[in-house]
Design a protein around this motif. Structure first.
Motif, PDB file in Angstrom:
ATOM      1  N   ILE A  23       0.832  -1.211   0.000  1.00 51.05           N
ATOM      2  CA  ILE A  23       0.000   0.000   0.000  1.00 51.05           C
ATOM      3  C   ILE A  23       0.865   1.258   0.000  1.00 51.05           C
ATOM      4  CG2 ILE A  23      -1.659   1.333   1.375  1.00 51.05           C
ATOM      5  CD1 ILE A  23      -2.982  -1.327   2.099  1.00 51.05           C
ATOM      6  N   ASP A  26       2.230   1.135  -3.760  1.00 50.34           N
ATOM      7  CA  ASP A  26       1.300   1.133  -4.890  1.00 50.34           C
ATOM      8  C   ASP A  26      -0.091   1.683  -4.580  1.00 50.34           C
ATOM      9  OD1 ASP A  26       3.261  -0.235  -6.434  1.00 50.34           O
ATOM     10  OD2 ASP A  26       2.631  -2.141  -5.529  1.00 50.34           O
ATOM     11  N   GLY A  27      -0.436   1.769  -3.295  1.00 51.77           N
ATOM     12  CA  GLY A  27      -1.788   2.204  -2.928  1.00 51.77           C
ATOM     13  C   GLY A  27      -2.767   1.063  -2.802  1.00 51.77           C
ATOM     14  N   TYR A  28      -2.329  -0.169  -3.103  1.00 54.86           N
ATOM     15  CA  TYR A  28      -3.213  -1.329  -3.011  1.00 54.86           C
ATOM     16  C   TYR A  28      -2.383  -2.579  -2.727  1.00 54.86           C
ATOM     17  CZ  TYR A  28      -1.544  -2.769  -7.614  1.00 54.86           C
ATOM     18  OH  TYR A  28      -0.746  -3.158  -8.657  1.00 54.86           O
ATOM     19  N   SER A  29      -3.050  -3.638  -2.279  1.00 51.60           N
ATOM     20  CA  SER A  29      -2.414  -4.926  -2.069  1.00 51.60           C
ATOM     21  C   SER A  29      -3.392  -6.024  -2.470  1.00 51.60           C
ATOM     22  CB  SER A  29      -2.008  -5.102  -0.597  1.00 51.60           C
ATOM     23  OG  SER A  29      -1.322  -6.333  -0.401  1.00 51.60           O
ATOM     24  N   LEU A 164      -8.731  -1.134 -10.982  1.00 53.33           N
ATOM     25  CA  LEU A 164      -8.188  -0.076 -10.128  1.00 53.33           C
ATOM     26  C   LEU A 164      -7.514   0.946 -11.039  1.00 53.33           C
ATOM     27  CD1 LEU A 164      -6.485  -2.281  -7.370  1.00 53.33           C
ATOM     28  CD2 LEU A 164      -8.765  -1.230  -7.271  1.00 53.33           C
ATOM     29  N   LEU A 166      -5.005   3.708 -11.753  1.00 51.70           N
ATOM     30  CA  LEU A 166      -3.748   4.137 -11.160  1.00 51.70           C
ATOM     31  C   LEU A 166      -2.979   4.999 -12.144  1.00 51.70           C
ATOM     32  CD1 LEU A 166      -2.809   0.541  -9.940  1.00 51.70           C
ATOM     33  CD2 LEU A 166      -3.879   2.330  -8.543  1.00 51.70           C
ATOM     34  N   VAL A 186      -8.496  -7.978  -1.768  1.00 54.78           N
ATOM     35  CA  VAL A 186      -7.886  -6.758  -2.297  1.00 54.78           C
ATOM     36  C   VAL A 186      -8.131  -5.633  -1.292  1.00 54.78           C
ATOM     37  CG1 VAL A 186      -7.745  -5.177  -4.255  1.00 54.78           C
ATOM     38  CG2 VAL A 186      -8.482  -7.546  -4.621  1.00 54.78           C
ATOM     39  N   PHE A 188      -7.229  -1.458  -0.669  1.00 55.36           N
ATOM     40  CA  PHE A 188      -6.684  -0.277  -1.335  1.00 55.36           C
ATOM     41  C   PHE A 188      -7.150   0.996  -0.643  1.00 55.36           C
ATOM     42  CE2 PHE A 188     -10.554  -1.555  -3.530  1.00 55.36           C
ATOM     43  CZ  PHE A 188     -11.262  -0.378  -3.692  1.00 55.36           C
ATOM     44  N   GLU A 189      -6.491   2.091  -0.976  1.00 53.85           N
ATOM     45  CA  GLU A 189      -6.777   3.376  -0.333  1.00 53.85           C
ATOM     46  C   GLU A 189      -8.115   3.929  -0.828  1.00 53.85           C
ATOM     47  OE1 GLU A 189      -2.808   5.648   0.761  1.00 53.85           O
ATOM     48  OE2 GLU A 189      -2.809   5.093  -1.359  1.00 53.85           O
ATOM     49  N   ILE A 193      -8.049   5.879  -4.780  1.00 52.80           N
ATOM     50  CA  ILE A 193      -8.102   4.992  -5.944  1.00 52.80           C
ATOM     51  C   ILE A 193      -9.540   4.813  -6.439  1.00 52.80           C
ATOM     52  CG2 ILE A 193      -7.661   2.657  -6.804  1.00 52.80           C
ATOM     53  CD1 ILE A 193      -5.256   2.505  -5.026  1.00 52.80           C
ATOM     54  N   HIS A 195     -12.250   3.096  -8.896  1.00 53.37           N
ATOM     55  CA  HIS A 195     -12.317   1.701  -9.317  1.00 53.37           C
ATOM     56  C   HIS A 195     -13.700   1.388  -9.867  1.00 53.37           C
ATOM     57  CE1 HIS A 195     -13.505   2.139  -5.125  1.00 53.37           C
ATOM     58  NE2 HIS A 195     -14.297   1.085  -5.281  1.00 53.37           N
TER      59      HIS A 195
END
Length: 215
Positions: A23, A26-29, A164, A166, A186, A188-189, A193, A195
Motif C-alpha cells: 500500500i 502502490d496504494g493497493y495490495s 483499479l 492508477l 484486495v 486499497f486506499e 483509488i 475503481h
C-alpha cells in the motif's frame, strides 16, 4: 508501563507487513491467502443461504444517510453485517479484520476506529461503474477491503474483474485488472483509488467493506 508491555508483546506479522509495503508503494495490495479456504467456503455458504432467504436489498449509491438507487451505475444486491450479531463464520472473518486493524493502528498509527462490511451479490451481467469510496458528508473511509467468495470453479474468462485506476511513473493513467478468484482479498486506499466492477457472465459473490477513522 502498559505501553511498554504492549510493545514487548508485539509480534511482527509477515503477511500484514507485506500488505503495508504494497500500500505504501502502490496504494493497493492483492493477497490470495489472507483467509483460509475453510473460512471462504463457510462465508460463501452463509451468503448464499441469506440470499436465497431474501435478506438482501438492492444496493444504492451514497452512504446510509443519503442513499439513491441507480441501476445504471450499480446493479448489485447487499446485506450489511452487524458486528454485534455475528454467526460463527462471520466472527472468524471479523476476528481477522480486527487483527489487521489493530496491527495497522500500532504500526502505522492509522487511527482506525470502526469497520463496516456487507455481503454483495452481482447477478449475471451486472456491474458498478467507476467511483471513489468516499462521500462529501463522510470522509472516514481509509481502506477499502474486498474479499471474493466466488465458486471454486471460477475462471478469468467469467469476467467480473475489479479495475483499479492508477497512474504510472510518468503520471499516465492505466487500469489494474484484478480477477475475482475465490479467496482473493484486495485492500486499497479508499480516498485515492477510483475503481469499477465489470460485468460477469455468472453470479459474482464477495464481501466488501471499509476500515474507517471515524463515523
Amino acid at each position: 508501563m502498559a505501553g511498554l508491555v504492549e510493545q514487548l508483546d508485539f509480534e511482527v506479522n509477515p503477511l500484514f507487513e507485506r500488505l503495508i509495503e504494497d500500500i505504501l508503494r502502490d496504494g493497493y495490495s492483492i493477497m490470495d491467502t489472507f483467509f483460509p479456504e475453510e473460512t471462504i467456503n463457510g462465508l460463501r455458504a452463509d451468503l448464499l443461504h441469506k440470499y436465497e432467504e431474501d435478506y438482501f436489498k438492492k444496493a444504492a449509491i451514497g452512504n446510509r444517510t443519503n442513499e439513491i438507487i441507480k441501476t445504471e451505475i450499480r446493479g448489485d444486491f447487499i446485506l450489511w453485517m452487524d458486528e454485534a450479531k455475528l454467526n460463527s463464520v462471520q466472527s472468524v472473518f471479523f476476528n481477522r479484520i480486527n487483527e489487521l486493524s489493530d496491527y495497522l493502528n500500532k504500526t502505522c498509527f492509522l487511527g482506525i476506529l470502526k469497520k463496516e462490511f456487507h455481503y454483495a451479490v452481482y447477478p449475471e451481467g451486472k456491474f458498478y461503474k467507476r467511483h471513489l469510496d468516499t462521500f462529501q458528508n463522510d470522509d472516514g473511509r481509509r481502506l477499502s477491503v474486498v474479499c471474493y467468495l466466488n465458486e471454486n470453479d471460477w475462471l478469468p474468462e467469467h469476467g467480473g474483474e475489479l479495475l483499479l485506476y492508477l497512474n504510472d511513473e510518468n503520471g499516465k493513467e492505466y487500469a489494474k485488472r484484478v480477477f475475482p478468484m475465490p479467496g482473493r482479498t484486495v485492500i486499497f486506499e479508499s480516498q485515492k483509488i477510483e475503481h469499477e466492477v465489470k460485468p460477469a457472465n455468472r453470479q459474482r459473490l464477495s464481501i466488501t467493506g471499509w476500515l474507517k477513522t471515524r463515523s
